[in-house]
Scaffold this motif. Sequence first.
Motif, PDB file in Angstrom:
ATOM      1  N   THR A  54      72.530  27.771 -24.281  1.00  0.00           N
ATOM      2  CA  THR A  54      72.132  27.299 -25.405  1.00  0.00           C
ATOM      3  C   THR A  54      72.489  25.936 -25.411  1.00  0.00           C
ATOM      4  OG1 THR A  54      74.456  27.529 -25.643  1.00  0.00           O
ATOM      5  CG2 THR A  54      73.161  29.183 -27.302  1.00  0.00           C
ATOM      6  N   LEU A  55      72.177  25.163 -26.767  1.00  0.00           N
ATOM      7  CA  LEU A  55      71.681  23.490 -26.504  1.00  0.00           C
ATOM      8  C   LEU A  55      71.784  23.759 -28.132  1.00  0.00           C
ATOM      9  CD1 LEU A  55      71.801  21.250 -25.301  1.00  0.00           C
ATOM     10  CD2 LEU A  55      69.202  20.873 -25.039  1.00  0.00           C
ATOM     11  N   HIS A  91      69.528  25.799 -30.270  1.00  0.00           N
ATOM     12  CA  HIS A  91      69.040  27.097 -29.800  1.00  0.00           C
ATOM     13  C   HIS A  91      69.416  27.753 -28.831  1.00  0.00           C
ATOM     14  CE1 HIS A  91      65.645  24.178 -30.924  1.00  0.00           C
ATOM     15  NE2 HIS A  91      66.429  23.787 -31.289  1.00  0.00           N
ATOM     16  N   LEU A  92      69.088  29.201 -29.313  1.00  0.00           N
ATOM     17  CA  LEU A  92      69.904  30.153 -28.403  1.00  0.00           C
ATOM     18  C   LEU A  92      68.411  30.134 -27.120  1.00  0.00           C
ATOM     19  CD1 LEU A  92      71.258  32.023 -30.755  1.00  0.00           C
ATOM     20  CD2 LEU A  92      72.648  30.536 -29.253  1.00  0.00           C
ATOM     21  N   VAL A  93      68.883  29.865 -26.326  1.00  0.00           N
ATOM     22  CA  VAL A  93      67.421  29.592 -25.393  1.00  0.00           C
ATOM     23  C   VAL A  93      67.133  31.017 -24.042  1.00  0.00           C
ATOM     24  CG1 VAL A  93      66.031  27.810 -23.795  1.00  0.00           C
ATOM     25  CG2 VAL A  93      67.633  27.259 -25.372  1.00  0.00           C
ATOM     26  N   PHE A  94      66.126  30.809 -24.337  1.00  0.00           N
ATOM     27  CA  PHE A  94      65.973  32.953 -23.460  1.00  0.00           C
ATOM     28  C   PHE A  94      64.629  32.043 -22.657  1.00  0.00           C
ATOM     29  CE2 PHE A  94      67.726  33.791 -27.415  1.00  0.00           C
ATOM     30  CZ  PHE A  94      68.237  34.779 -26.712  1.00  0.00           C
ATOM     31  N   THR A  95      63.998  32.413 -21.720  1.00  0.00           N
ATOM     32  CA  THR A  95      62.684  32.529 -20.924  1.00  0.00           C
ATOM     33  C   THR A  95      62.309  33.782 -19.928  1.00  0.00           C
ATOM     34  OG1 THR A  95      63.904  32.055 -18.836  1.00  0.00           O
ATOM     35  CG2 THR A  95      64.217  30.101 -19.702  1.00  0.00           C
ATOM     36  N   THR A  96      61.394  33.336 -19.961  1.00  0.00           N
ATOM     37  CA  THR A  96      60.538  34.746 -19.025  1.00  0.00           C
ATOM     38  C   THR A  96      58.343  34.419 -18.829  1.00  0.00           C
ATOM     39  OG1 THR A  96      59.149  36.706 -19.816  1.00  0.00           O
ATOM     40  CG2 THR A  96      58.493  34.579 -21.675  1.00  0.00           C
ATOM     41  N   GLU A  97      58.137  34.681 -17.794  1.00  0.00           N
ATOM     42  CA  GLU A  97      57.499  34.859 -17.099  1.00  0.00           C
ATOM     43  C   GLU A  97      56.443  35.324 -17.749  1.00  0.00           C
ATOM     44  OE1 GLU A  97      56.561  32.731 -14.091  1.00  0.00           O
ATOM     45  OE2 GLU A  97      58.172  32.097 -13.590  1.00  0.00           O
TER      46      GLU A  97
END
Length: 135
Positions: free
Chosen positions: A70-71, A78-84
């Motif tokens: 989070t930031l 911002h609840l941050v998620f990543t994906t390839e």
Amino acid sequence: MREKPQSPPRPRATILCIQEGRVLLVRKKGGKWNLPGGTVEKNEHPMAAALRELREETKLRLTALNTAGTLDIGDTRHLVFTTEVTPGTNAQANNEIEDCRWFDADQLKKKPVKDSAIALLNAFLRQWLEAPSTS
């Protein structure tokens, strides 16, 4: 005089989608480039919100994301998620999004990008942003 209590930051699911070293950005009509994402609705799980927003904005239908952290930026958490994203998978602008594109770090530096997106990329993808171009 009593100070007004500060309201808690608004939760926003934000997704960093990477495909072959490029990041996906979206743009509303007349707006700057931004990371896909949006408001986490009441009683909605943040990952469900991220998957929903990604589908609504880019037509990408993913089933899972990685939780990055989070930031808080301004009044937004911002609840941050990543994906390839699998190579060859196309994102398509949808709903309020006028355009969506994959950018490498060098291209991104030449585009009008929201300050919050730059802060998030710096926080979560600093190495990617600082990498020299391989083209």
